[in-house]
Structure formats: C-alpha cells, structure tokens
Write a protein that holds these residues in place. Structure first.
Motif, PDB file in Angstrom:
ATOM      1  N   THR A  16      87.373  -3.713   9.338  1.00 34.16           N
ATOM      2  CA  THR A  16      87.016  -3.220  10.350  1.00 34.16           C
ATOM      3  C   THR A  16      85.865  -2.059  10.055  1.00 34.16           C
ATOM      4  O   THR A  16      85.097  -1.392  10.886  1.00 34.16           O
ATOM      5  N   TRP A  18      81.980  -1.148   9.378  1.00 36.45           N
ATOM      6  CA  TRP A  18      80.632  -1.502  10.207  1.00 36.45           C
ATOM      7  C   TRP A  18      79.806  -2.439   9.225  1.00 36.45           C
ATOM      8  O   TRP A  18      79.332  -3.273   9.407  1.00 36.45           O
ATOM      9  N   GLN A  19      80.193  -2.054   7.600  1.00 38.57           N
ATOM     10  CA  GLN A  19      79.249  -3.068   6.794  1.00 38.57           C
ATOM     11  C   GLN A  19      79.715  -4.496   6.867  1.00 38.57           C
ATOM     12  O   GLN A  19      79.071  -5.557   6.978  1.00 38.57           O
ATOM     13  N   THR A  20      80.979  -4.502   6.899  1.00 38.19           N
ATOM     14  CA  THR A  20      81.716  -6.204   6.782  1.00 38.19           C
ATOM     15  C   THR A  20      81.287  -6.629   8.192  1.00 38.19           C
ATOM     16  O   THR A  20      81.145  -7.833   8.468  1.00 38.19           O
ATOM     17  N   LEU A  21      81.448  -5.891   9.317  1.00 34.52           N
ATOM     18  CA  LEU A  21      81.162  -6.309  10.766  1.00 34.52           C
ATOM     19  C   LEU A  21      79.512  -6.662  10.778  1.00 34.52           C
ATOM     20  O   LEU A  21      79.240  -7.828  11.191  1.00 34.52           O
ATOM     21  N   TRP A  22      78.609  -6.188  10.145  1.00 41.22           N
ATOM     22  CA  TRP A  22      77.040  -6.520  10.177  1.00 41.22           C
ATOM     23  C   TRP A  22      77.038  -7.659   9.417  1.00 41.22           C
ATOM     24  O   TRP A  22      76.253  -8.465   9.612  1.00 41.22           O
ATOM     25  N   ARG A  24      79.198 -10.070   8.763  1.00 37.63           N
ATOM     26  CA  ARG A  24      79.678 -11.429   9.686  1.00 37.63           C
ATOM     27  C   ARG A  24      78.685 -11.615  11.116  1.00 37.63           C
ATOM     28  O   ARG A  24      78.539 -12.907  11.221  1.00 37.63           O
ATOM     29  N   ALA A  25      78.193 -10.722  11.392  1.00 39.76           N
ATOM     30  CA  ALA A  25      77.303 -10.778  12.473  1.00 39.76           C
ATOM     31  C   ALA A  25      75.830 -11.312  12.170  1.00 39.76           C
ATOM     32  O   ALA A  25      74.919 -12.054  13.112  1.00 39.76           O
ATOM     33  N   GLY A 161      83.570   1.050  14.949  1.00 43.93           N
ATOM     34  CA  GLY A 161      83.329  -0.350  15.013  1.00 43.93           C
ATOM     35  C   GLY A 161      82.303  -0.938  14.262  1.00 43.93           C
ATOM     36  O   GLY A 161      81.890  -0.753  13.179  1.00 43.93           O
ATOM     37  N   ASP A 162      81.374  -1.717  14.841  1.00 40.98           N
ATOM     38  CA  ASP A 162      80.218  -2.288  14.384  1.00 40.98           C
ATOM     39  C   ASP A 162      78.988  -1.271  14.421  1.00 40.98           C
ATOM     40  O   ASP A 162      77.757  -1.519  14.051  1.00 40.98           O
ATOM     41  N   TRP A 163      79.243  -0.068  14.696  1.00 42.61           N
ATOM     42  CA  TRP A 163      78.331   1.124  14.623  1.00 42.61           C
ATOM     43  C   TRP A 163      76.927   0.718  15.021  1.00 42.61           C
ATOM     44  O   TRP A 163      76.004   0.743  14.459  1.00 42.61           O
ATOM     45  N   ARG A 167      73.120   0.473  13.452  1.00 43.64           N
ATOM     46  CA  ARG A 167      72.408  -0.770  13.235  1.00 43.64           C
ATOM     47  C   ARG A 167      70.914  -0.416  14.024  1.00 43.64           C
ATOM     48  O   ARG A 167      69.886  -0.841  13.465  1.00 43.64           O
TER      49      ARG A 167
END
Length: 179
Positions: A16, A18-22, A24-25, A161-163, A167
């Motif tokens: 969860t 933000w680095q991990t979410l970035w 993945r996206a 979250g994905d901050w 970004r």
C-alpha cells in the motif's frame, strides 16, 4: 518521460506504499533490489543502485524514500554514473532518536552538494526527521525543498494511497530536467 527507479527505505515499500502503487501503474517505474530490505548494508545498497542505474537506457530519475535518500548521497560520491535527477522523499535524520540501529552504516551522510538536480519533499510532522534538519540537509546538498504539509513519514502509514500530490510534484520535477 525519463525512466524512474524507486528506492524504498528500510523494510522496503509494502503493497500500500505509494512507491509500490506507482510501480504497478507505470511500466517505466522499476525498483532497485538490494540483498536485504531489513538488514541494510551500505555497500550492497550502493552496488545494487549502481546496477539498476547502469541497466537504464538513459539517465534515470531516482525516487528515494527515507533511508534510501541517504543512500543516494553515499552513491553519488562513490559512482560517477549519470542520472537525470533525484526526488528525495522524507529524508531521515541520521542523528535523530528514531534512526534505526540497523542502518548505522548510513549515518555519516555526505554533506557536499549533489552532482545532479535534486528535490526534497518533506513533512512538517515526520517522526524520523525534524523539518529544521531537513532544511539544513537541503542546503548542504544544494537541492530544492518542498514542504508538503503534515504527512507523517510520507509512507503507507500516512494513508496517502498512490499519493497524487507526490506524483504531480515528481512530474513537475521531471519536466524541468534535461532529456
């Protein structure tokens, strides 16, 4: 846009963060891989970062969190490899009472100016680094500083979250870099 290498701090960045979410996206975002996230070895982390930078097709942007911000300064002195810039989030105070004992090798932080464009993103209530200490670090490294508000350690526990603010700051930083 530049390739981006994320550099998580101690423990890595969980599902969860933000680095991990970035990552993945966006296929342009990859993570450097040291031998251990929990027992950080400065030499191993620096070599791992060097390998990740060397694999990039063009000079990448480093997106570091916490302990990895200190890694960037150590790496910059050891290796001449070109990067486009460094986006440094939640720089910890190596002399602070919350600095982890297992990261002691990172404590002697280089104080010289970084040799590439860099920007620190700080929080007003980071338990790992007082704002005054972060301001001094920004001066020593001769990099920009944005105080993003009361965001804790700007990690998964901050509930970002994905901050999207981060970004947007990264995109603005990258827009000002040489291609």
């Amino acid at each position: 846009m530049h390739d981006i290498i994320t550099l998580p701090g101690l423990g890595g960045s969980g599902d969860t963060h933000w680095q991990t979410l970035w990552e993945r996206a966006d296929a342009r975002v990859t993570r450097f891989q040291p031998a251990s996230w929990d027992q950080p070895d400065l030499d191993d982390w620096a070599q791992s970062l060097e390998r990740a930078v060397a694999r990039s097709k063009s000079p990448p942007v480093l997106v570091a969190h916490s302990l990895a911000c200190l890694l960037v300064a150590h790496w910059a002195l050891r290796f001449p490899t070109a990067i486009a810039g460094a986006f440094l989030v939640a720089v910890p105070d190596p002399d602070g009472r919350n600095f982890p004992a297992e990261a002691a090798a990172f404590r002697q932080v280089p104080m010289s100016a970084l040799r590439f464009p860099s920007l620190i993103i700080a929080s007003t209530d980071d338990p790992y680094g007082a704002l005054a200490t972060t301001e001094r670090q920004a001066r020593d490294w001769q990099c920009g500083l944005i105080v993003a508000g009361a965001l804790g350690h700007i990690n998964a526990s901050s509930g970002l979250g994905d901050w999207p603010q981060g970004r947007a700051l990264l995109e603005a930083f990258c827009a000002g870099l040489r291609r």
